[in-house]
Design a protein around this motif. Structure first.
Motif, PDB file in Angstrom:
ATOM      1  N   SER A 137      -0.782  -0.961  -4.107  1.00  0.00           N
ATOM      2  CA  SER A 137      -2.172  -0.505  -4.003  1.00  0.00           C
ATOM      3  C   SER A 137      -2.113   0.934  -3.508  1.00  0.00           C
ATOM      4  CB  SER A 137      -2.980  -1.381  -3.045  1.00  0.00           C
ATOM      5  OG  SER A 137      -2.438  -1.339  -1.739  1.00  0.00           O
ATOM      6  N   VAL A 179      -3.690   2.262   9.431  1.00  0.00           N
ATOM      7  CA  VAL A 179      -2.909   1.324   8.638  1.00  0.00           C
ATOM      8  C   VAL A 179      -2.441   0.222   9.583  1.00  0.00           C
ATOM      9  CG1 VAL A 179      -0.877   0.969   7.185  1.00  0.00           C
ATOM     10  CG2 VAL A 179      -2.123   3.131   7.064  1.00  0.00           C
ATOM     11  N   ARG A 195      -3.639  13.089  -3.464  1.00  0.00           N
ATOM     12  CA  ARG A 195      -4.157  12.728  -4.781  1.00  0.00           C
ATOM     13  C   ARG A 195      -3.252  13.248  -5.889  1.00  0.00           C
ATOM     14  NH1 ARG A 195     -10.348  13.890  -6.270  1.00  0.00           N
ATOM     15  NH2 ARG A 195     -10.535  12.146  -4.809  1.00  0.00           N
ATOM     16  N   PRO A 210       0.823  -1.209   0.000  1.00  0.00           N
ATOM     17  CA  PRO A 210       0.000   0.000   0.000  1.00  0.00           C
ATOM     18  C   PRO A 210       0.862   1.266   0.000  1.00  0.00           C
ATOM     19  CG  PRO A 210      -0.608  -1.498   1.789  1.00  0.00           C
ATOM     20  CD  PRO A 210       0.696  -1.966   1.248  1.00  0.00           C
ATOM     21  N   PHE A 245      -6.027   8.297   9.709  1.00  0.00           N
ATOM     22  CA  PHE A 245      -6.477   7.076   9.066  1.00  0.00           C
ATOM     23  C   PHE A 245      -5.733   5.906   9.692  1.00  0.00           C
ATOM     24  CE2 PHE A 245      -3.034   8.877   6.570  1.00  0.00           C
ATOM     25  CZ  PHE A 245      -2.224   7.793   6.260  1.00  0.00           C
ATOM     26  N   HIS A 287      -3.622   4.652  -2.098  1.00  0.00           N
ATOM     27  CA  HIS A 287      -4.613   5.235  -1.200  1.00  0.00           C
ATOM     28  C   HIS A 287      -4.428   6.747  -1.241  1.00  0.00           C
ATOM     29  CE1 HIS A 287      -5.469   1.238   0.607  1.00  0.00           C
ATOM     30  NE2 HIS A 287      -4.195   1.026   0.259  1.00  0.00           N
ATOM     31  N   GLU A 288      -5.387   7.410  -1.866  1.00  0.00           N
ATOM     32  CA  GLU A 288      -5.287   8.856  -2.041  1.00  0.00           C
ATOM     33  C   GLU A 288      -5.730   9.594  -0.790  1.00  0.00           C
ATOM     34  OE1 GLU A 288      -7.618   9.789  -5.452  1.00  0.00           O
ATOM     35  OE2 GLU A 288      -6.197   8.903  -6.877  1.00  0.00           O
ATOM     36  N   TYR A 299       0.501   5.523   0.336  1.00  0.00           N
ATOM     37  CA  TYR A 299      -0.376   6.605   0.756  1.00  0.00           C
ATOM     38  C   TYR A 299       0.247   7.944   0.379  1.00  0.00           C
ATOM     39  CZ  TYR A 299      -2.674   3.030   3.611  1.00  0.00           C
ATOM     40  OH  TYR A 299      -3.341   1.904   4.028  1.00  0.00           O
ATOM     41  N   ASP A 345      -7.833  15.646   5.018  1.00  0.00           N
ATOM     42  CA  ASP A 345      -7.525  14.531   5.894  1.00  0.00           C
ATOM     43  C   ASP A 345      -6.564  14.937   7.002  1.00  0.00           C
ATOM     44  OD1 ASP A 345      -9.112  12.716   4.461  1.00  0.00           O
ATOM     45  OD2 ASP A 345      -7.499  12.281   3.053  1.00  0.00           O
TER      46      ASP A 345
END
Length: 258
Positions: A129, A144, A103, A98, A142, A131-132, A100, A137
């Motif tokens: 993968s 993880v 965007r 992942p 968030f 994650h924007e 991060y 934010d």
């Protein structure tokens, strides 16, 4: 929580190619700096902040082979140039990694590393993968791997970028200005990592020593480690003895615990 400074240098690293500056010629290993990045280890989870062009060598010399997430502060080459080298870690873990970032940063990665995002992968390339994150934010957090990650709003010249806080540790690099709300988020933190390019700077993308020390005074962390250091800042041993109490120069392969 274990923190390894994988690199502590500015975009060119130290020594700089072709430069005969005394710091570039230093024999002291603490004056030799790869591009800035850190690895955070907690409960057998490994989190990387920034993945620069020296990433491969940094992971080899620190004897790490696992990543559970990568956090990107911004899209400049010295912070993303090593993304292609996560491929053997994919093989080892057999999972996408992942990533991060803002965007805008993710969109930049899609252009520069377009093959990583292709749906028709015909060769063994890195698997990620994405994650924007949005600047909004930065008012929240968030998760993880069950850990709270706090994105921090930072300015790099006119470019909005991110710092990151995990528990009582925060990492900020390439800051030219730190908004008051971010300072409020960090007040009284245990360990702060903050950039310093040189003693005096006319560079609009970074802060000079007096500004860095002023920010530290406002935040009042228990300890601060300076990173993203230029050769013009001076010799490690000479600078460190001039710094205030509980402010230290980070160096490559330094390990601290939070």
């Amino acid at each position: 929580m274990k923190i390894t400074f994988l690199g502590t240098g500015t975009s060119q690293g130290i020594p700089v190619i072709g430069f005969k500056h005394p710091v570039c010629l230093s024999k002291n290993s603490k004056d030799k700096r790869l591009r800035s990045s850190i690895l955070i280890e907690k409960d057998k989870k490994n989190f990387l902040i920034d993945c620069g062009p020296d990433f491969r060598y940094q992971m080899l010399r620190s004897n790490h082979e696992k990543l559970d997430a990568i956090f990107i502060t911004h899209e400049h080459q010295d912070h993303i140039g090593g993304l292609d080298d996560i491929r053997p870690i994919n093989f080892h873990m057999n999972n996408p990694i992942p990533i991060y970032g803002l965007r805008r940063v993710i969109e930049n990665l899609k252009k520069r590393f377009f093959y990583l995002f292709s749906e028709n992968k015909k060769s063994n390339i890195s698997r990620i993968s994405v994650h924007e994150l949005e600047l909004d934010d930065c008012k929240n957090f968030f998760f993880v791997k069950n850990y709270k990650i706090f994105p921090l709003s930072i300015w790099h010249g006119s470019l909005p970028i991110l710092g990151f806080r995990i528990e009582n540790f925060a990492y900020i690099t390439d800051a030219s200005d730190i908004p008051i709300q971010t300072i409020q988020q960090l007040k009284g933190i245990n360990i702060l990592v903050l950039n310093i390019l040189r003693k005096v700077s006319n560079n609009p993308f970074s802060i000079m020593l007096s500004e860095t020390l002023n920010i530290i005074q406002k935040i009042c962390p228990k300890k601060t480690y300076l990173t993203h250091i230029s050769h013009t800042f001076g010799f490690h041993e000479e600078i460190e003895i001039q710094l205030p109490k509980n402010v230290y120069l980070a160096y490559d392969r330094l390990i601290i615990y939070v």
